[in-house]
Design a protein around this motif. Sequence first.
Motif, short mmCIF file in Angstrom:
data_model
loop_
_atom_site.label_atom_id
_atom_site.label_comp_id
_atom_site.label_asym_id
_atom_site.label_seq_id
_atom_site.Cartn_x
_atom_site.Cartn_y
_atom_site.Cartn_z
N ASN A 418 0.87 -1.36 -0.11
CA ASN A 418 -0.02 0.02 -0.10
C ASN A 418 0.75 1.27 0.06
O ASN A 418 0.72 2.16 -0.68
N LYS A 421 2.02 1.64 -3.33
CA LYS A 421 1.01 2.13 -4.15
C LYS A 421 0.44 3.48 -4.36
O LYS A 421 -0.04 3.81 -5.19
N TYR A 422 0.27 3.88 -2.93
CA TYR A 422 -0.19 4.99 -2.61
C TYR A 422 0.89 6.21 -2.57
O TYR A 422 0.32 7.20 -1.69
N ASP A 446 4.77 6.08 5.26
CA ASP A 446 5.15 6.71 3.94
C ASP A 446 4.84 8.14 3.80
O ASP A 446 4.29 8.72 4.67
N ILE A 451 -4.72 10.00 3.56
CA ILE A 451 -6.06 9.35 3.68
C ILE A 451 -7.02 10.28 4.37
O ILE A 451 -6.69 10.92 5.34
N ILE A 459 -11.48 2.31 5.85
CA ILE A 459 -10.57 1.48 4.65
C ILE A 459 -10.45 0.13 5.25
O ILE A 459 -9.85 -0.75 4.58
N TYR A 464 -13.70 -1.92 0.75
CA TYR A 464 -13.49 -0.52 0.61
C TYR A 464 -12.23 0.03 -0.05
O TYR A 464 -11.34 -0.30 0.60
N ARG A 465 -12.37 0.96 -0.93
CA ARG A 465 -11.36 1.84 -1.47
C ARG A 465 -11.67 3.19 -1.23
O ARG A 465 -12.80 3.57 -1.68
N VAL A 466 -10.53 3.89 -1.36
CA VAL A 466 -10.97 5.58 -1.51
C VAL A 466 -11.04 5.79 -2.94
O VAL A 466 -9.86 5.58 -3.69
N GLY A 477 -6.64 -1.89 -6.97
CA GLY A 477 -6.34 -2.98 -5.84
C GLY A 477 -7.79 -3.42 -5.57
O GLY A 477 -8.77 -3.41 -6.25
N SER A 478 -7.84 -4.47 -4.79
CA SER A 478 -9.01 -5.37 -4.30
C SER A 478 -9.71 -4.87 -3.47
O SER A 478 -11.05 -5.14 -3.17
N GLY A 479 -9.29 -4.02 -2.46
CA GLY A 479 -9.99 -3.48 -1.31
C GLY A 479 -10.10 -4.43 -0.45
O GLY A 479 -10.76 -4.38 0.68
N GLY A 481 -6.85 -5.94 1.03
CA GLY A 481 -5.69 -6.00 1.85
C GLY A 481 -5.82 -5.58 3.41
O GLY A 481 -5.41 -6.45 4.14
N LEU A 482 -6.52 -4.38 3.47
CA LEU A 482 -6.49 -4.17 5.12
C LEU A 482 -7.63 -4.64 5.86
O LEU A 482 -7.26 -4.87 7.03
N SER A 506 1.16 8.56 5.22
CA SER A 506 0.28 7.83 6.22
C SER A 506 1.34 6.91 7.18
O SER A 506 2.36 6.41 6.74
N PHE A 508 0.75 3.41 9.42
CA PHE A 508 0.09 2.16 9.78
C PHE A 508 0.92 1.69 10.81
O PHE A 508 2.02 1.44 10.91
P1 ADP Z 1 -6.46 -1.80 -1.94
O1 ADP Z 1 -5.16 -1.28 -1.62
O2 ADP Z 1 -6.37 -3.06 -2.65
O3 ADP Z 1 -7.46 -0.71 -2.48
P2 ADP Z 1 -6.65 -2.07 0.96
O4 ADP Z 1 -7.63 -2.66 1.78
O5 ADP Z 1 -5.21 -2.72 1.11
O6 ADP Z 1 -7.33 -2.36 -0.61
O7 ADP Z 1 -6.67 -0.51 1.21
C1 ADP Z 1 -8.12 -0.03 1.11
C2 ADP Z 1 -7.81 1.60 0.91
O8 ADP Z 1 -7.12 2.36 1.91
C3 ADP Z 1 -7.24 1.77 -0.50
O9 ADP Z 1 -8.09 1.66 -1.50
C4 ADP Z 1 -6.67 3.20 -0.33
O10 ADP Z 1 -7.37 4.20 -0.60
C5 ADP Z 1 -6.26 3.18 1.24
N1 ADP Z 1 -4.89 3.16 1.77
C6 ADP Z 1 -4.17 2.18 2.26
N2 ADP Z 1 -3.20 2.16 2.57
C7 ADP Z 1 -2.56 3.37 2.15
C8 ADP Z 1 -1.69 4.43 2.26
N3 ADP Z 1 -0.32 3.85 2.79
N4 ADP Z 1 -1.64 5.59 1.63
C9 ADP Z 1 -2.88 5.99 1.20
N5 ADP Z 1 -4.01 5.46 1.20
C10 ADP Z 1 -4.02 4.15 1.61
#
Ligand code: ADP
Length: 521
Positions: A418, A421-422, A446, A451, A459, A464-466, A477-479, A481-482, A506, A508
């Motif tokens: 993540n 990716k983000y 990172d 967020i 999230i 759920y995805r933003v 992404g698949s939404g 991971g978290l 962010s 975590f």
């Molecule tokens: P995915 O990454 O597959 O969309 P996740 O469950 O891992 O699904 O994350 C859910 C959402 O949280 C992501 O779509 C993203 O919008 C947000 N997110 C997660 N990690 C980060 C991060 N490090 N920085 C910014 N946004 C994040």
Amino acid sequence: MKRVKNIKPWLFLLFLLIIPTGLFTVVEVTSLSDQEQMIESIYANQLDAVLYSINQYADDMVSSWSNDIHRHIINENNLSEIERDWPQTNPQVEYLSLIPWPGDSISLNDQDNERSELDQEIILRLQQNFTDTHRLFTYLRGGYRKIAGIDLDYNKHLTMFVFAVESDGNKYVCALVVDARRFISEVLSPRMQAVAADQLVLTVRHHSSGELVFSSDFNTVPETLTGEQAIWLIPDYFLGIQPVGMTIRDLARQRAMRNIGLIILVDLLLVIGALFFYRSVRRESRLAKIKSDFVSNVSHEIRTPLSLISMYAETLQMGRIKDEGKRYKYYDIIYREAQRLSGIVNNILNFSRIETGRRKFHFSEVDVNEVINTVLENYHYHLEKHHFQVEKELDQTIKTISGDREAITETVINLMDNAIKYSDKHKWLKIQTGLKGTFICIEIMDKGVGIPQREQTLIFDKFYRVTKGALAHHAKGSGLGLSIVHFIMQAHHGRIEVDSKEGNGSTFRLLFPIDKIGKKH
Ligand code: ADP
């Protein structure tokens, strides 16, 4: 598909439910005063019917008396004796006078002084009502003995019933003087009680004085009576009717209120039902969207490594790459991308196992620092490829924890993935371990897109995805991971926290409780 999305459920509900029920309510409420009037008129009709029945009853009673007197006249012929004796048979009758008729002068029988005074009033009244009295004989000739009720001034409680009698060609006017109150309470009251039953209050009021003479229920005498009417035979006494416990207006109002209450209740139920319907339609359509997004995202996620793998494999297969170093690099890419692919598929399978309750954890002693080092080692190429600057700050004093090594590795990989990716321009990430209160903690930081505050609790929900913001549209992404990380942390009796600010990166934080800690490292 697009069209389904465009249906606005609230518009549909508005037309299908809210407008019709609203109109129905308005029509009902505006017709309430009509209903009130209708109820009043129903009671007015009921009063007429009750009054008629009471009057008829009174008439029948007095008719039976008149028949009896007639029989006495035919049999005895001695008028004075009848006048003296007959009243004894009826306690309500005070006095009986048989006056020969016709005659220009209406003659009196010999009476004592007091009686003659009463007789004088009787004569006076008959003279005043001469035509009516004369008509009684006309009715009699027609076969109907009509009884007339005439008030007396002699005593306000006395009234007289007058009827015509004919015997052997002799005509008499019979005046029966009765105590009106006794007549009401002894003759009419049983009948009135029967008519009133439990539902009505019947009252008789002396009209001139306003005094209440009778009520079928003295405990609940109504203050106002609608539609009081005079009793035929005792015209100074008025009969009134009221439903038990309330006035007709109250009753109409009560019914109106009940109707309005019911309408409001029905409306409320409809609106609540409509809201539930609306919410479930919205949820369904959101779920449908999430599912279709999920499929497209996952396909994209899978396609990228697949196309890389097939591209490099094809190049190698053609044997064009002579340089050993370059060939090695291509093999490495294929290997890493295959790893990534298996990571994605694992996520989906893991999620499915979690969902179906089949995910099992195998707890053993785990050194979190060692987990991080391995992940970073494996991710070295990937991070380099994305030009990431990585910082590592591992607290070597922390103890091992009791956990599922594979699951903990999965959480770190997910968070690192993540972070990569983000992140946009600032390609930087830091991994840190340490002790935080009663927890051993892994932090992954990172300097990415961050967020928004309101999304931070969402999230961790599955799928759920933003969807708004800088990277939302590019990063696939698949939404899942978290939500998987969240589940794994729960299984370790720990938790996951996030500190983030939109546009500012962010952090975590994975927290493993210290009481789950094993031996000293
Ligand atoms: P995915 O990454 O597959 O969309 P996740 O469950 O891992 O699904 O994350 C859910 C959402 O949280 C992501 O779509 C993203 O919008 C947000 N997110 C997660 N990690 C980060 C991060 N490090 N920085 C910014 N946004 C994040």
